[in-house]
Design a protein around this motif. Structure first.
Motif, short mmCIF file in Angstrom:
data_model
loop_
_atom_site.label_atom_id
_atom_site.label_comp_id
_atom_site.label_asym_id
_atom_site.label_seq_id
_atom_site.Cartn_x
_atom_site.Cartn_y
_atom_site.Cartn_z
N TRP A 108 -1.59 -4.19 -5.38
CA TRP A 108 -2.26 -4.95 -6.54
C TRP A 108 -1.46 -6.27 -6.89
O TRP A 108 -1.92 -7.21 -7.80
N ILE A 109 -0.39 -6.32 -6.33
CA ILE A 109 0.43 -7.67 -6.58
C ILE A 109 0.27 -8.59 -5.35
O ILE A 109 0.00 -10.07 -5.39
N VAL A 110 0.55 -8.14 -4.08
CA VAL A 110 0.39 -8.91 -2.79
C VAL A 110 -0.88 -8.81 -1.98
O VAL A 110 -0.90 -9.46 -1.36
N GLY A 111 -1.51 -7.86 -2.40
CA GLY A 111 -3.02 -7.51 -1.64
C GLY A 111 -2.44 -6.38 -0.63
O GLY A 111 -1.57 -6.18 -0.31
N THR A 112 -3.76 -5.71 -0.33
CA THR A 112 -3.62 -4.53 0.53
C THR A 112 -2.92 -4.63 2.11
O THR A 112 -2.30 -3.98 2.45
N LYS A 113 -3.63 -5.81 2.45
CA LYS A 113 -3.23 -6.20 3.90
C LYS A 113 -1.73 -6.78 4.05
O LYS A 113 -1.01 -6.07 4.85
N LYS A 114 -0.99 -7.28 3.17
CA LYS A 114 0.32 -7.69 3.10
C LYS A 114 1.18 -6.43 2.84
O LYS A 114 2.24 -6.34 3.12
N PHE A 115 0.47 -5.48 1.82
CA PHE A 115 1.36 -4.42 1.53
C PHE A 115 1.54 -3.61 2.70
O PHE A 115 2.73 -3.27 2.96
N PHE A 116 0.55 -3.38 3.59
CA PHE A 116 0.72 -2.51 4.76
C PHE A 116 1.66 -3.22 5.65
O PHE A 116 2.22 -2.65 6.56
N GLN A 117 1.39 -4.62 5.94
CA GLN A 117 2.11 -5.18 6.79
C GLN A 117 3.54 -5.12 6.79
O GLN A 117 4.37 -5.05 7.41
N THR A 118 3.97 -5.44 5.23
CA THR A 118 5.39 -5.36 4.94
C THR A 118 5.83 -3.75 4.65
O THR A 118 7.07 -3.83 4.67
N LEU A 119 5.11 -2.76 4.58
CA LEU A 119 5.22 -1.43 4.62
C LEU A 119 5.86 -0.83 6.00
O LEU A 119 6.68 0.10 6.08
N PHE A 120 5.16 -1.52 7.01
CA PHE A 120 5.31 -0.91 8.18
C PHE A 120 6.92 -0.56 8.80
O PHE A 120 7.30 0.52 9.22
N MET A 121 7.48 -1.64 8.94
CA MET A 121 8.96 -1.98 9.51
C MET A 121 9.65 -0.94 8.72
O MET A 121 10.56 -0.02 9.16
#
Length: 320
Positions: free
Chosen positions: A172-185
């Motif tokens: 809810w701060i950076v958006g769903t797409k960037k959340f999963f992108q930065t969550l992966f690694m």
């Protein structure tokens, strides 16, 4: 159960007391003048130095300062952070959810995958499947998390340019797409070691159970392999696996420090690293205490899970 929980609560209080004493006096021995750390400069007038010196209760004895600190900590007041110039509890309140999120998510991922491959390795023992799974698990178990983090960052961020290197935050701060992108690694980095540990522990536990008489009896009754493996064998082999759940959560609370630092995740690990570097004594003390509390709670939950998995175990009798 109630008596057991009271005993564990008493043990937790003793542990916290020991940790409080050790943390306070060890941090108190850190070289450097906290007055200059708070002021952010060594160019102070005598009046300014004395004011900060009195504000930090440095004009009192060490025992008096410890009692004052314990009294305030019991009321949720860990003092003011030297680095952030705000109440320590507020700093931790903002950082703790990130570390808890990654710790719980890592367990949710690593436990079922590790247990599944551990069972497969035990069932297929002395075959190429067992050899491959064991070799990968042992290799992953030896690799340090920060090294895996750097390799992942190099491949996905620098070489392939598929993912952002840093910037994790809530969707809810950076958006769903960037959340999963930065969550992966970070998720992969923290999960690999857990999967390897659970594979090795599950394999060892299943190999002990698979030799028991009741397993041979189950097969002789004509039960299917899946029913024997997942109902009889796994249930009886879960006790050693549950044992490492609590220690794994405690490890993640502290071991995520390097991963959070590499990926710039605003969690407890990166907070502790920064505070150690800046000699932020109140925040260091609070981080240690809160991490200890979470670890103690995890161990209590682990003991309760023993009874859930195996009703033959009585917490009261086991402890007596």
């Amino acid at each position: 159960m109630a008596m057991y929980l009271l005993k564990r609560l008493g043990q937790t209080i003793i542990v916290l007391l020991i940790v409080c004493v050790a943390t306070f006096f060890m941090v108190d021995l850190v070289p450097g003048d906290p007055v200059y750390t708070v002021a952010g400069t060594s160019d102070l007038e005598a009046e300014e130095y004395d004011a900060i010196y009195h504000q930090l209760n440095l004009d009192k004895s060490t025992a008096e300062r410890f009692l004052i600190w314990v009294r305030d900590a019991l009321h949720g007041d860990f003092g003011t952070s030297y680095s952030y110039s705000m109440p320590v509890i507020q700093v931790i309140r903002e950082r703790l959810p990130y570390t808890l999120f990654f710790s719980i998510l890592t367990l949710v991922i690593s436990v079922p995958i590790g247990v599944l491959f551990g069972i497969v390795s035990a069932v297929k023992r002395k075959t190429w499947v067992d050899t491959v799974i064991t070799l990968i698990a042992n290799t992953l178990n030896c690799l340090p998390q920060f090294w895996i983090a750097i390799v992942l960052m190099y491949f996905f961020c620098i070489k392939q340019q598929l993912l952002p290197a840093t910037g994790f935050n809530w969707p809810w701060i950076v958006g769903t797409k960037k959340f999963f992108q930065t969550l992966f690694m970070p998720m992969i980095c923290l999960s690999l070691g857990g999967i390897a540990g659970f594979v090795r522990q599950t394999r060892s536990s299943m190999l002990e159970v698979i030799r028991q008489d009741f397993i041979r009896t189950a097969f002789s009754k004509g039960l299917t392999d899946r029913k024997v493996y997942f109902k009889h064998m796994m249930r009886n082999g879960l006790i050693p696996i549950i044992t490492i759940l609590g220690s794994r959560l405690a490890y993640l609370m502290g071991g995520a420090m390097f991963v959070e630092t590499v990926f710039s995740i605003p969690g407890m690990g990166s907070l502790a690293m920064r505070c150690v570097q800046s000699k932020d004594i109140p925040t260091i003390q609070a981080v240690v205490i809160i991490t200890t509390v979470v670890s103690c709670i995890a161990y209590i939950i682990t003991d309760i899970l023993y009874v859930v998995v195996d009703p033959r175990i009585s917490l009261t009798e086991a402890k007596e």
